[in-house]
Motif scaffolding. Structure first.
Motif, mmCIF file in Angstrom:
data_model
loop_
_atom_site.group_PDB
_atom_site.id
_atom_site.type_symbol
_atom_site.label_atom_id
_atom_site.label_comp_id
_atom_site.label_asym_id
_atom_site.label_seq_id
_atom_site.Cartn_x
_atom_site.Cartn_y
_atom_site.Cartn_z
ATOM 1 N N UNK A 19 1.020 -1.227 -0.152
ATOM 2 C CA UNK A 19 -0.022 -0.006 -0.073
ATOM 3 C C UNK A 19 0.797 1.265 -0.215
ATOM 4 N N UNK A 20 0.222 2.331 -0.658
ATOM 5 C CA UNK A 20 1.102 3.506 -0.636
ATOM 6 C C UNK A 20 0.161 4.514 0.182
ATOM 7 N N UNK A 21 0.734 4.893 1.267
ATOM 8 C CA UNK A 21 0.120 5.735 2.209
ATOM 9 C C UNK A 21 0.332 7.387 2.092
ATOM 10 N N UNK A 22 -0.565 8.168 2.195
ATOM 11 C CA UNK A 22 -0.591 9.477 2.138
ATOM 12 C C UNK A 22 -1.170 10.337 3.635
ATOM 13 N N UNK A 23 -0.386 10.855 4.174
ATOM 14 C CA UNK A 23 -0.922 11.318 5.558
ATOM 15 C C UNK A 23 -0.431 12.817 5.436
#
Length: 867
Positions: free
Chosen positions: A693-697
């Motif tokens: 998964x690619x997370x953007x926070x």
């Protein structure tokens, strides 16, 4: 309680009104509306009043073959006239069968088809075919001798299932060890699970709620022995019948049960370098009722390691560098005791009840925790964190079924309470005395309880063979109280209470009432489409106050939320596709709300925020599954968007970092997962998978000292294998690795594990003895590196875990039982708060004739979709 009684009365009136609806809507006693006949379907066949019933089992392990397809074929014309699929106990029912001679064809992926001949000679000539055993398909196994191996990972129409009971490497562990092996799940070193990179999950145990999950998921999982876990189900797209809580999805842990008749007593034990356990379970069952009594105890010891941390803070232009180090160790004792009772009153009415008690006593030490500030030793101490709890869960549930297949009404109730003591002690030494002189000590005591009561009603009825409606209502009342105090002591060791005049109070009381209702509609078409659409509305009333001080109430406005859900599946010759969308809510748990200050480490303190609001998430998923000869493959892509995310904020106070939580974040995740099972022969099975998964926070804070954003890839990988040597001997291997996890203000280090297990079954099949080894090639352990980076904080910490382990497992069962099917039981499940529980999947209903089985991803879902 008055509100619950009022809702209960209103629901009774609603269901009474439904019973007066003429035809079609499946009311209680309502005359069924005549349905339109679709040419070429079972509806067009002539109907009688006979019934055919049977139970389909695996010939190898006598387990139910869920969702097996049953076709009723007219022997004279060789044309199908009706059909059904088996439910979760392997049961199928064909109603309204006319007189005549028939072939009954039973089939399922991975099994040989079986044909039985049935003659209906009179109007009410019912046939109970009893147990029907399906042998494994020779096309799936290279040799004629069928010793049988079930896939470790299965894809069902609405969930992914890990068959924990088939994995011998789980012997002697607990639920935390099991969850590390489940697709899409990850478990950190503290035992906290996450699903596709999100820790906002609901953990259900035996399909029932429990207050122990609300206090600490990690510690609660340690109370469940791995040997008692049958399966772990991962539900990423719950339907409207589930509570709206759990933004990432639901984890349902199903423990082993039996549907047998007779008396048995089982004994399981494991002794190892790091821990031991002992379990005794007894079951008695006759034709209509059953009793179960079980006890489990587990202890862990010799769990030691090392901690090092370098923390650099900026405060008003002054940089401070602190270095900490300590030796760490952990010990714990856990217990779980259960008493269950179920009673089939008659053909259509049943009652089930369960009482569960749980205990735990955990201790964590940091020995010789030293603090070096700007190259000068300034502090030396020993720390001890204690976590003790006792909980009780009581369920009483009633279920009524009807002559009409899949028509059902239930009233479910639950009471649960958890008492918890969470204390820490700091013994402060003279840094120049080499641990020989005690200067002072600090103690923080936090006594808390979490109490909740639930009542719910559910009703479902098919409209016709192609569609079903479901609706219901639920009420939950919850009260959480935390009484926390701080003490100090001098060289005399006598503790004195710290003056809390500057704080609101030392007693925090939190009340929450949730009222929910839902409705859903399921449609299954002849061309193998299945669509389940629904919506759930929940209203939440909250009050929070600091007792013992007037005017210290915290105003939290009530809020309502509407959560729609849509699940679709379509089966082609090339495989099965699934599409899903749902909206979820995540309410803050008590660990986020409790204002008690945890200062066990003076450089890093944390406190809760009682003003937190819930966060909201939209989930989208597309998945695909297929069998290719001896190989089963499933994959999925997903997107998750969360607004109002509860994020931790770290602020510098002197050279101390204070952590609290606020609703200031956005979180986006884009990812995929893949699972693979290969039966190379009837002796060797390999499997594995990965989650990416690619997370953007981002926390959307204007203050440059607190503003933060981060993004990056994170993943998990696992591989396992089974080999059957014959004569009762078998071996299993497992390996898992989790790479660095992306966090808002840094990252959490990756880690891995591997294990090997050998087992010998006794000839009478009543017991086994085995040997297990974990991380046996790394006696010095492994290092996990965590980082925190903000405009004012730069911290790097390393934890060394020494977890090489060897263990011996032994189990034995006495007594004799015979197969006796049980009716499906239902129970309350509260999946509405961070770290709670939920409900079971339903039994699969009858489907239109010709629907393929669904256990391995086939079929259109019918009425067996998520609930």
């Amino acid at each position: 309680m008055k509100q619950i009684i009022t809702l209960f009365a209103l629901m009774l009136l609603s269901f009474s009104a439904i019973s007066q609806i003429p035809g079609g809507m499946g009311g209680f006693g309502a005359a069924p509306k005549k349905e339109a006949v679709i040419p070429g379907t079972a509806q067009a066949a002539s109907k009688g009043s006979a019934k055919i019933v049977g139970y389909i089992l695996d010939s190898t392990d006598t387990k139910p073959v869920e969702f097996a397809s049953v076709a009723l074929i007219n022997k004279a014309t060789n044309r199908p006239v009706d059909g059904a699929s088996a439910d979760l106990v392997g049961k199928f029912v064909l109603n309204k069968v006319a007189q005549g001679d028939y072939k009954l064809v039973i089939s399922f992926i991975g099994y040989e088809s079986k044909t039985l001949f049935v003659s209906i000679n009179a109007k009410n000539d019912d046939h109970d075919l009893g147990v029907i055993k399906l042998p494994a398909s020779t096309k799936m196994l290279a040799e004629v001798t069928v010793e049988g191996q079930r896939a470790m990972i299965e894809e069902r129409v609405d969930r992914t299932v890990y068959n924990a009971e088939k994995d011998a490497t789980n012997k002697g562990g607990d639920a935390t060890d099991v969850l590390k092996k489940v697709p899409m799940l990850s478990v950190d070193l503290d035992g906290n699970p996450s699903l596709r990179g999100s820790s906002n999950v609901k953990v259900l145990i035996n399909n029932k709620p429990s207050t122990i999950m609300a206090s600490s998921i990690a510690d609660a999982l340690k109370q469940i022995p791995a040997d008692m876990i049958k399966t772990v189900e991962v539900i990423t797209s719950p339907s409207a019948k589930y509570d709206a809580e759990g933004s990432a999805g639901i984890i349902n842990i199903v423990t082993k049960k039996n549907t047998l008749q007779g008396l048995t007593l089982s004994f399981d034990t494991s002794a190892g370098v790091r821990g031991s356990n002992l379990a005794l379970n007894g079951n008695f069952r006759n034709k209509n009722w059953g009793l179960s009594l079980g006890g489990f105890g587990r202890t862990e010891y010799n769990v030691n390691g090392k901690f090092e941390s370098t923390q650099i803070t900026q405060n008003n232009g002054v940089e401070t560098r602190n270095v900490q180090s300590a030796e760490t160790r952990r010990e714990g004792i856990f217990g779980n005791y259960q008493l269950g009772f179920d009673w089939d009153i008659n053909k259509y009415n049943s009652v089930t009840s369960n009482v569960r008690f749980g205990l735990r006593n955990g201790n964590n030490w940091q020995d010789g925790l030293s603090q070096v500030r700007n190259n000068v030793l300034t502090s030396l101490r020993n720390t001890n964190s204690q976590d003790q709890s006792a909980n009780v869960d009581v369920n009483v549930d009633y279920t009524k079924t009807f002559e009409k297949a899949q028509k059902e009404f239930s009233i479910l109730s639950m009471y649960s309470r958890n008492n918890r003591t969470n204390d820490f002690y700091n013994l402060i030494m003279n840094p120049n005395s080499n641990m020989s002189e005690i200067m002072s000590s600090i103690k923080n005591a936090n006594d808390a309880y979490n109490e909740e009561a639930t009542i719910q009603m559910d009703y479902q009825t098919p409209i016709n063979k192609m569609s079903m409606i479901e609706f219901g209502a639920k009420a939950i009342t919850r009260n959480v109280t935390s009484d926390y105090k701080s003490f100090t002591a001098g060289t005399d060791g006598v503790y004195a209470l710290v003056n809390l005049a500057s704080l609101p109070s030392n007693v925090f009381d939190y009340n929450q009432n949730i009222w929910g209702t839902y409705g859903s509609y399921t449609l299954t078409t002849k061309n193998k489409w299945s669509i389940k659409a629904g919506a759930r509305y929940e209203h939440t009333d909250i009050s929070a106050s600091f007792l013992k001080k007037e005017g210290q109430n915290t105003v939290i406005p009530p809020y309502g939320v509407l959560v729609p859900s849509l699940n679709m599946s379509k089966t082609f010759k090339s495989g099965t596709w699934r599409f899903s969308y749902n909206r979820r809510i995540q309410r803050p748990g008590i660990e986020n709300l409790n204002p008690n200050v945890n200062a066990s480490n003076p450089l890093n303190i944390s406190t809760g925020n009682p003003n937190l609001a819930p966060e909201y998430t939209n989930n989208y998923e597309i998945s695909y599954s297929k069998f290719v000869k001896q190989t089963y493959i499933s994959t999925a892509i997903f997107m998750r968007n969360t607004t109002g995310a509860i994020n931790r904020i770290r602020e510098v106070r002197g050279d101390t970092v204070k952590t609290t939580s606020q609703n200031i974040g956005n979180e986006d995740a884009y990812g995929m997962n893949i699972n693979l099972n290969v039966n190379l022969s009837n002796k060797l099975m390999l499997g594995g998978g990965g989650d990416l998964s690619y997370m953007v926070l981002a926390n959307n804070v204007a203050d440059p000292l607190l503003s933060a954003k981060n993004e990056g890839l994170q993943s998990n990988f696992r591989i396992f294998g089974n080999y059957n040597f014959g004569n009762g001997w078998g071996a299993q291997v497992f390996s898992f690795y989790r790479v660095n996890q992306v966090q808002l203000q840094g990252s959490q280090g990756g880690f891995g594990m591997y294990s090997l297990s050998l087992k010998k079954d006794f000839k009478n099949k009543k017991g086994s003895i085995g040997f297990g080894a974990e991380n046996f090639l790394t006696p010095n352990g492994f290092i996990i590196r965590n980082e925190t980076k903000t405009a004012s904080i730069n911290q790097v910490s390393e934890s060394t875990m020494r977890n090489m382990n060897f263990k011996i497992n032994f189990s034995y069962r006495i007594g004799k039982m015979s197969f006796g099917p049980q009716k499906k039981k239902k129970s309350v499940n509260n999946d509405d708060t961070k770290g709670g529980e939920g409900e079971a999947a339903p039994a699969a209903p009858q489907q239109p004739m010709g629907m393929p089985g669904m256990r391995m991803g086939g079929g259109g879902g019918g009425f067996g979709g998520p609930r």
